[in-house]
Design an enzyme around this catalytic site. Structure first.
Site, PDB file in Angstrom:
ATOM      1  N   ARG A  28      13.471  80.213  45.650  1.00 22.93           N
ATOM      2  CA  ARG A  28      14.617  81.063  45.988  1.00 22.93           C
ATOM      3  C   ARG A  28      15.283  81.650  44.740  1.00 22.93           C
ATOM      4  NH1 ARG A  28      17.289  77.087  49.969  1.00 22.93           N
ATOM      5  NH2 ARG A  28      15.874  77.080  51.747  1.00 22.93           N
ATOM      6  N   ARG A  32      21.174  84.304  46.864  1.00 24.15           N
ATOM      7  CA  ARG A  32      22.618  84.541  46.955  1.00 24.15           C
ATOM      8  C   ARG A  32      23.419  84.048  45.758  1.00 24.15           C
ATOM      9  NH1 ARG A  32      24.050  81.876  52.508  1.00 24.15           N
ATOM     10  NH2 ARG A  32      22.180  80.674  52.018  1.00 24.15           N
ATOM     11  N   ARG A  41      21.865  93.202  48.923  1.00 28.01           N
ATOM     12  CA  ARG A  41      21.876  92.843  50.347  1.00 28.01           C
ATOM     13  C   ARG A  41      22.972  93.605  51.090  1.00 28.01           C
ATOM     14  NH1 ARG A  41      21.573  86.914  53.312  1.00 28.01           N
ATOM     15  NH2 ARG A  41      22.385  87.583  55.305  1.00 28.01           N
ATOM     16  N   ASP A  78      10.466  86.339  53.966  1.00 30.08           N
ATOM     17  CA  ASP A  78      10.905  85.172  54.726  1.00 30.08           C
ATOM     18  C   ASP A  78       9.689  84.517  55.359  1.00 30.08           C
ATOM     19  OD1 ASP A  78      13.562  83.870  55.796  1.00 30.08           O
ATOM     20  OD2 ASP A  78      12.166  83.888  57.478  1.00 30.08           O
ATOM     21  N   TYR A 155       9.955  76.415  64.334  1.00 33.33           N
ATOM     22  CA  TYR A 155      10.928  77.463  64.656  1.00 33.33           C
ATOM     23  C   TYR A 155      10.551  78.216  65.935  1.00 33.33           C
ATOM     24  CZ  TYR A 155      13.076  76.924  60.053  1.00 33.33           C
ATOM     25  OH  TYR A 155      13.734  76.435  58.943  1.00 33.33           O
TER      26      TYR A 155
END
Length: 356
Positions: A28, A32, A41, A78, A155
């Protein structure tokens, strides 16, 4: 014609060849914690707007390389792109994580699944890989990736994140044949997806088995390991991907290191719950190891970051085949200055370890 690679220490480490210092990249690393990522973003309007736009994906992939002397770039995307392309309807609610509008809740839905078209529904990923390779211009290698079949199934059946993914585990216990059908379809999709990334220009491939550690030893081998091995086998069989190193990262599955090493992968990611020196002794020279600083260390002082990074390097020792990384993804609260301390410390101490 692709530019010649100017920094190959990441690829050399995965092949267990000598390097001048320990290479480092961070899971990552485009995320963020970087203000420039947050700005991009915001321009994209949403996470999916960011991930599905090759120009934006390229921009954020390159951002951490402008700040830090990292030894690899990783495609910004992703792990849930494959189930989204299968028609499950992926969305990201603010603060809630991923959700599928049409989770798999019966045999008919599972039997209707098909491997998506890599040049159709997933073309935006391959366009991003091509663009990033061009913009990197040989600076560092580019890593392509996918979620593991088991993790994607978690998921797809649950419909969203979960602490225990009880629905998919119940499916595996109650209807193993149906679970294997689902996992086989996903494994074929994952293999095709990674081959397509290789064709587009990825120079290493990684499989994230985020939820493999939820399974006990027997179920892990049956429902997670087995299908990662199928993926590695398929990659080795395709001309586009056969020479690319493959890294498997199965979080929480430290007890399965030896079995993971037997899949034919080039490297294993190790989370922070296992001493990396012990991990090296267990797998010997069969595979390279990647890891394994606790991501929470980056929330501590710069002195602690440097001390703990050196401790990981010392635990691995002066042996070939170490790629430094975190034991999982970097968290949004991390100060970017601590990442710089980490990268610089790894390179400096890695050189010291290799000094005669």
């Amino acid at each position: 014609m692709a530019a010649e690679l100017r920094n190959d220490r990441f690829l050399r480490a995965l092949r267990r060849q000598p390097t001048d210092t320990t290479p480092i990249w961070v899971m990552r690393q485009a995320g963020r914690y970087l203000p420039e990522y947050r700005a991009t973003r915001a321009r994209a309007g949403s996470f999916m707007g960011l991930a599905t736009n090759p120009e934006y994906a390229c921009e954020v992939t390159l951002q951490p390389l402008e700040r830090f002397e990292l030894d690899a770039a990783i495609l910004f995307s992703d792990i849930l792109t494959i189930p989204d392309a299968m028609g499950l309807g992926l969305s990201f609610a603010q603060g809630e994580g991923p959700r599928f509008a049409r989770p798999l809740r019966d045999a008919a839905a599972i039997e209707a699944l098909a491997v998506p078209d890599m040049d159709g529904e997933l073309r935006y990923v391959m366009d991003a890989v091509r663009l990033i390779r061009r913009e990197l211009d040989g600076r560092v290698p580019l890593i392509g990736f996918s979620g593991s079949p088991w993790t994607l199934a978690c998921y797809m059946v649950e419909g969203q994140g979960s602490r225990d993914f009880a629905r998919v585990k119940a499916l595996a216990w109650d209807q193993p044949a149906l679970a294997h059908r689902l996992l086989d379809t996903i494994a074929r999709a994952v293999a095709a997806y990674l081959v397509a990334q290789a064709q587009a220009g990825a120079q290493a491939l990684m499989v994230f088995d985020t939820w493999g550690g939820l399974l006990g030893p027997g179920p892990f081998r049956e429902f997670s390991l087995r299908y990662m091995a199928h993926v590695v086998e398929a990659l080795k069989a395709d001309a586009a991907s056969r020479d690319l190193p493959v890294i498997l990262f199965s979080k929480g599955a430290g007890g399965q290191l030896e079995a993971l090493a037997d899949t034919g992968c080039a490297g294993l990611g190790v989370d922070w719950t296992l001493d990396i020196g012990e991990a090296r002794r267990r797998v010997g020279d069969r595979v390279a190891l990647q890891g394994n600083l606790d991501p929470a260390v980056l929330l501590a002082s710069p002195e602690v970051v440097a001390r703990e990074a050196r401790a990981v390097l010392d635990a691995f020792g002066n042996h070939p085949g170490h790629v430094f990384n975190l034991g999982h993804g970097i968290t949004p609260e991390v100060n970017p200055e601590n990442v710089k301390v980490l990268v610089d410390t790894v390179h400096e101490h890695g050189r010291a370890i290799r000094s005669p």
